[in-house]
Scaffold this active site. Structure first.
Site: not given
Length: 489
Positions: A162, A251, A285, A463
């Protein structure tokens, strides 16, 4: 007494005491040992972080892109020099095996910062001719102060993912790590400061979801990048929009399909399926937790999967031979065990695992055995809902069209993959799957160059990759008139 003592906030280039008077504890999920007591940020602390970020961002944006690039490259050098120490900290905080944190977490975070350090000098605008005496040019300018809200499964990697594009584009970032794994973001902040990033350009505020809500709603923040669950993401997006129409990157969760066709190399397919379900104890994830196998090869595939699951080495994270650790928190342990009970109750066939590990050194940790369910149906909770733990659901199918339709029958759309030796079918199937991250005959790699993000309720924006810089800049259009101005009146 805790291992790492009292942990504070990081504001304006230094550790700073919170003003809330509140603290929370973080524990080693493998042993239950108290790692640290952490100060929680207040609304005043968030205001203080925003004020210092504004000041630091002006200095940072005034530097040349080459200057910013050099500073970020120095941060990369420091991360790599301290890889082993940071990997040990990440191992204690997350419960991941040391072999994993040494090879993945800091390494991939540093790679992303290095990637965006290289792109910092490539942020440029366009020149558009209108007529002989007039043209338009555009500038890509930083947004200002951005907020990053991290998840507990990859703490330092997410902080790098990030902050890297944000800082490369000339922004400042206030980062809130998950309260479950709050420690390594503070080390990243120290490294940025040591590398030469101006004070305030990367601040860390600690706390639970209430601190994330303060960041999401703060009028002095221009963008929020969030990684976490769908429902929390919706709340963050709502606060960001209602407060000041902030730009958001989300996300979110997934229930990703892995489709194994009947011509697949079944050894490869089994390797992929086991990695896509049990790496990081299933706390990824993008995991391919819905494994669709063509009926003709199902039994042979299952046999290979179970043989590999039997070889998984659950153990102490500090043991270099361990490749399977505990879940990150007691709450996550209870959640995963609840889903396993649901799978049993709904009639799925338990093929492996299915219980908490409690013998010997497992007794004090949050370990769940790698679990495989067969004979699953699309309507089962273990198939429909994200578990975020080591639970594989195997489903069978007959035709390609059936597999695609069932794979897409979900509100999620984060990742998908196919295993087949037929090149035409591989691309045809991938093009029909509704997912933002896809793999053919592999699974899980997310290099810095690859945009990462989901379709549907699995996310907004991306991202990594070049396109992410678009989410951290805004375009200013300027028209220039070289000739005589033609008055209207």
């Amino acid at each position: 007494m805790s291992v790492y003592g009292l942990q504070r906030l990081y504001i304006a280039g230094a550790h700073a005491d919170a003003t809330s008077g509140k603290t929370f504890d973080t524990f080693d999920p493998a042993t239950g040992e108290l790692l640290a007591r952490v100060q929680q940020a207040s609304a005043d602390d968030v205001d203080r972080a925003v004020a210092s970020a504004r000041e630091g961002q002006r200095e940072w944006a005034a530097m040349t892109a080459m200057q910013r690039s050099r500073i970020l490259r120095r941060a990369v050098e420091l991360l790599r020099e301290r890889n082993d120490a940071l990997a040990e900290l990440e191992m204690r905080d997350t419960g991941k095996p040391i072999a994993e944190t040494r090879a993945v977490d800091i390494v991939t975070g540093a790679d992303v910062i290095e990637y965006y350090a290289g792109l910092a000098t490539a942020i440029e605008g366009l020149q558009v001719p209108l007529r002989p005496e007039s043209f338009v040019y555009t500038r890509r300018e930083p947004l200002g102060v951005c907020a990053g809200i991290g998840a507990w499964n990859y703490p330092i990697q997410i902080a790098c993912w990030k902050s890297a594009p944000a800082l490369a584009a000339g922004n400042a970032m206030i980062f809130k790590p998950s309260e479950v794994t709050p420690l390594s973001a503070l080390k990243l902040a120290e490294i940025y400061t040591e590398a030469g990033v101006p004070a305030g350009v990367f601040n860390v505020v600690q706390g639970d979801g209430s601190v994330g809500a303060l960041l999401s709603a703060h009028p002095g923040i221009a963008k929020v990048s969030f990684t976490g669950g769908v429902e929390t993401g919706k709340k963050v997006m709502s606060l960001a929009g209602a407060s000041s129409l902030k730009e958001v990157t989300m996300e979110l969760g997934g229930k990703s399909p892995l489709i194994v066709f009947d011509d697949a190399d079944l050894d490869r397919a089994a390797d992929i399926a086991v990695t896509a379900n049990f790496f990081s104890a299933g706390q990824v994830c993008t995991n391919g937790t819905r494994v669709f196998v063509q009926q003709a090869v199902k039994d042979a595939f299952v046999e290979r999967v179970l043989a590999r699951v039997a070889r998984i080495r659950a153990g102490k994270p500090s043991d270099p031979d361990t490749n399977f650790g505990p879940l990150a928190s007691a709450a996550q342990l209870d959640k995963v065990l609840g889903y396993i009970d649901s799978g049993k109750a709904e009639g799925a066939k338990l093929l492996a695992g299915g219980a908490r590990l409690v013998n010997d050194h497992f007794a004090s940790g949050q370990y769940v055995a790698p679990t495989v369910f067969g004979d699953c149906r699309d309507d089962m909770r273990i198939v429909r809902e994200e578990i975020f733990g080591p639970v594989m659901s195997i489903l069978s199918f007959e035709t390609e069209d059936e597999a695609i339709a069932r794979a897409n029958a979900t509100d999620y759309g984060l990742a998908a993959g196919v295993v087949t030796e037929n090149l035409s079918r591989a691309h045809r199937a991938i093009h029909r799957l509704e997912a933002g991250i896809c793999w053919i005959n592999t699974w899980g790699e997310s290099p810095a160059e690859m945009p990462v993000g989901g379709y549907k309720q699995s996310g907004v924006g991306r991202e990594n990759g070049i396109t992410t810089l678009e989410h951290y800049t805004r375009i200013k259009s300027v028209q220039v008139e070289l000739g005589r101005y033609q008055p209207v009146f």
